[in-house]
Motif scaffolding. Structure first.
Motif, PDB file in Angstrom:
ATOM      1  N   ASP A 149      41.217  34.322  44.641  1.00  0.00           N
ATOM      2  CA  ASP A 149      39.960  35.388  43.853  1.00  0.00           C
ATOM      3  C   ASP A 149      38.985  35.256  44.717  1.00  0.00           C
ATOM      4  O   ASP A 149      38.036  36.520  44.759  1.00  0.00           O
ATOM      5  CB  ASP A 149      39.817  35.185  42.450  1.00  0.00           C
ATOM      6  CG  ASP A 149      39.136  36.322  41.924  1.00  0.00           C
ATOM      7  OD1 ASP A 149      39.523  37.013  41.720  1.00  0.00           O
ATOM      8  OD2 ASP A 149      38.343  36.091  41.132  1.00  0.00           O
ATOM      9  N   GLU A 150      38.200  34.358  45.229  1.00  0.00           N
ATOM     10  CA  GLU A 150      36.868  34.141  45.699  1.00  0.00           C
ATOM     11  C   GLU A 150      37.210  35.028  46.780  1.00  0.00           C
ATOM     12  O   GLU A 150      36.364  35.071  47.504  1.00  0.00           O
ATOM     13  CB  GLU A 150      36.008  32.753  45.635  1.00  0.00           C
ATOM     14  CG  GLU A 150      35.773  32.014  44.240  1.00  0.00           C
ATOM     15  CD  GLU A 150      35.582  30.533  44.303  1.00  0.00           C
ATOM     16  OE1 GLU A 150      36.252  30.142  45.281  1.00  0.00           O
ATOM     17  OE2 GLU A 150      35.305  30.097  43.228  1.00  0.00           O
ATOM     18  N   LYS A 152      39.471  37.473  48.197  1.00  0.00           N
ATOM     19  CA  LYS A 152      40.157  38.585  48.707  1.00  0.00           C
ATOM     20  C   LYS A 152      38.500  39.544  49.441  1.00  0.00           C
ATOM     21  O   LYS A 152      39.652  40.406  49.892  1.00  0.00           O
ATOM     22  CB  LYS A 152      40.586  39.286  47.120  1.00  0.00           C
ATOM     23  CG  LYS A 152      39.502  39.550  45.761  1.00  0.00           C
ATOM     24  CD  LYS A 152      40.136  39.799  45.079  1.00  0.00           C
ATOM     25  CE  LYS A 152      39.144  39.913  44.001  1.00  0.00           C
ATOM     26  NZ  LYS A 152      39.726  39.587  42.272  1.00  0.00           N
ATOM     27  N   TRP A 153      37.753  39.588  48.916  1.00  0.00           N
ATOM     28  CA  TRP A 153      36.983  41.208  49.368  1.00  0.00           C
ATOM     29  C   TRP A 153      36.513  40.513  50.874  1.00  0.00           C
ATOM     30  O   TRP A 153      36.353  41.052  51.350  1.00  0.00           O
ATOM     31  CB  TRP A 153      35.939  41.472  48.385  1.00  0.00           C
ATOM     32  CG  TRP A 153      36.153  41.992  47.373  1.00  0.00           C
ATOM     33  CD1 TRP A 153      36.295  41.510  45.960  1.00  0.00           C
ATOM     34  CD2 TRP A 153      36.484  43.178  47.573  1.00  0.00           C
ATOM     35  NE1 TRP A 153      37.266  43.150  45.623  1.00  0.00           N
ATOM     36  CE2 TRP A 153      36.845  43.479  46.201  1.00  0.00           C
ATOM     37  CE3 TRP A 153      36.676  44.697  48.729  1.00  0.00           C
ATOM     38  CZ2 TRP A 153      37.570  45.164  45.607  1.00  0.00           C
ATOM     39  CZ3 TRP A 153      36.986  45.509  48.009  1.00  0.00           C
ATOM     40  CH2 TRP A 153      36.930  46.238  46.880  1.00  0.00           C
ATOM     41  N   ASP A 154      36.211  39.608  51.147  1.00  0.00           N
ATOM     42  CA  ASP A 154      35.923  38.984  52.007  1.00  0.00           C
ATOM     43  C   ASP A 154      36.744  39.412  53.294  1.00  0.00           C
ATOM     44  O   ASP A 154      37.172  39.966  54.536  1.00  0.00           O
ATOM     45  CB  ASP A 154      34.962  37.478  51.927  1.00  0.00           C
ATOM     46  CG  ASP A 154      34.077  37.239  51.814  1.00  0.00           C
ATOM     47  OD1 ASP A 154      33.633  38.136  51.362  1.00  0.00           O
ATOM     48  OD2 ASP A 154      33.956  36.160  51.337  1.00  0.00           O
ATOM     49  N   LEU A 156      39.340  41.496  52.872  1.00  0.00           N
ATOM     50  CA  LEU A 156      39.289  42.482  53.146  1.00  0.00           C
ATOM     51  C   LEU A 156      38.921  43.592  53.462  1.00  0.00           C
ATOM     52  O   LEU A 156      38.653  43.965  54.338  1.00  0.00           O
ATOM     53  CB  LEU A 156      39.628  43.601  51.656  1.00  0.00           C
ATOM     54  CG  LEU A 156      40.206  44.946  52.058  1.00  0.00           C
ATOM     55  CD1 LEU A 156      41.120  45.286  52.026  1.00  0.00           C
ATOM     56  CD2 LEU A 156      39.763  45.540  50.467  1.00  0.00           C
ATOM     57  N   ASN A 157      37.752  42.849  54.102  1.00  0.00           N
ATOM     58  CA  ASN A 157      36.225  43.096  54.762  1.00  0.00           C
ATOM     59  C   ASN A 157      36.464  43.606  56.463  1.00  0.00           C
ATOM     60  O   ASN A 157      36.631  43.688  57.273  1.00  0.00           O
ATOM     61  CB  ASN A 157      34.930  43.189  53.758  1.00  0.00           C
ATOM     62  CG  ASN A 157      34.814  44.183  52.769  1.00  0.00           C
ATOM     63  OD1 ASN A 157      35.084  44.932  53.178  1.00  0.00           O
ATOM     64  ND2 ASN A 157      34.086  43.284  51.953  1.00  0.00           N
ATOM     65  N   GLU A 158      37.258  41.660  56.296  1.00  0.00           N
ATOM     66  CA  GLU A 158      37.083  41.352  58.232  1.00  0.00           C
ATOM     67  C   GLU A 158      38.402  42.427  58.122  1.00  0.00           C
ATOM     68  O   GLU A 158      38.184  42.471  59.603  1.00  0.00           O
ATOM     69  CB  GLU A 158      37.589  40.358  57.868  1.00  0.00           C
ATOM     70  CG  GLU A 158      37.270  39.723  59.049  1.00  0.00           C
ATOM     71  CD  GLU A 158      37.654  37.763  59.532  1.00  0.00           C
ATOM     72  OE1 GLU A 158      38.555  37.213  60.667  1.00  0.00           O
ATOM     73  OE2 GLU A 158      36.596  37.468  58.334  1.00  0.00           O
TER      74      GLU A 158
END
Length: 180
Positions: A149-150, A152-154, A156-158
């Motif tokens: 969870d910590e 996931k956004w990093d 996806l953005n990468e």
């Protein structure tokens, strides 16, 4: 909060409705709950006979299929690898996963796995219409879920910038997870 209450049903095409019902009953213990047949498509009014079958996949999940006898044989998107599009269903345990694998293989159905994804173990196989199915047994821990969870956004953005697999969660498949 999502406006979606739940997925009402997911529908795929099948080659033979009766064979499909019997196969899903035999191997995945799904109950046949509804059949709808028409000679005209209700939404488009196209004159096209079909059989629409519904199977209970458990806990309010409905898996449905259409047999379309007047249409050319169904194909697969030639630009998408066969492993990509699949329906993954959760089972209670790794023991159940292995029991289903044994039953499938005993009847000559090819099964890949179990594959260890660290947070779950899976087997993969095809139904009689060529749909790839996955059965998964969760094996993850709350710590693993938090770690994923910590990042996931990093991740996806990468990915959006590089189109290369980020290394944030490589531990899932490289054996480096240190445990709790």
């Amino acid at each position: 909060m999502s406006m979606i209450k739940r997925i009402h049903h997911v529908a795929y095409r099948c080659k033979d409705a009766k064979e499909t019902v019997e196969w899903y009953q035999k191997y995945l213990d799904m109950r046949f709950i509804l059949a709808i047949a028409e000679n005209e498509v209700p939404s488009t009014k196209e004159p096209d006979p079909y059989m629409h079958i519904f199977l209970d996949a458990g806990q309010g999940n409905i898996l449905a299929f259409f047999e379309l006898p007047t249409k050319p044989e169904m194909g697969r998107d030639p630009n998408t690898p066969a492993w990509t599009q699949h329906l993954a269903m959760e089972v209670e345990s790794v023991d159940v996963l292995m029991s289903v694998k044994a039953k499938l293989e005993a009847d000559g159905i090819s099964v890949v796995g179990p594959t260890d994804h660290t947070i779950f173990k899976s087997i993969y196989f095809f139904d009689p219409s060529g749909h790839r199915l996955e059965l998964a047994a969760n094996t993850g821990t709350p710590k693993m879920a938090k770690m994923l969870d910590e990042v996931k956004w990093d991740m996806l953005n990468e990915w959006a910038q590089t189109k290369r697999a980020p290394a944030h969660a490589r531990w899932m498949h490289d054996g480096s997870y240190a445990g709790e």
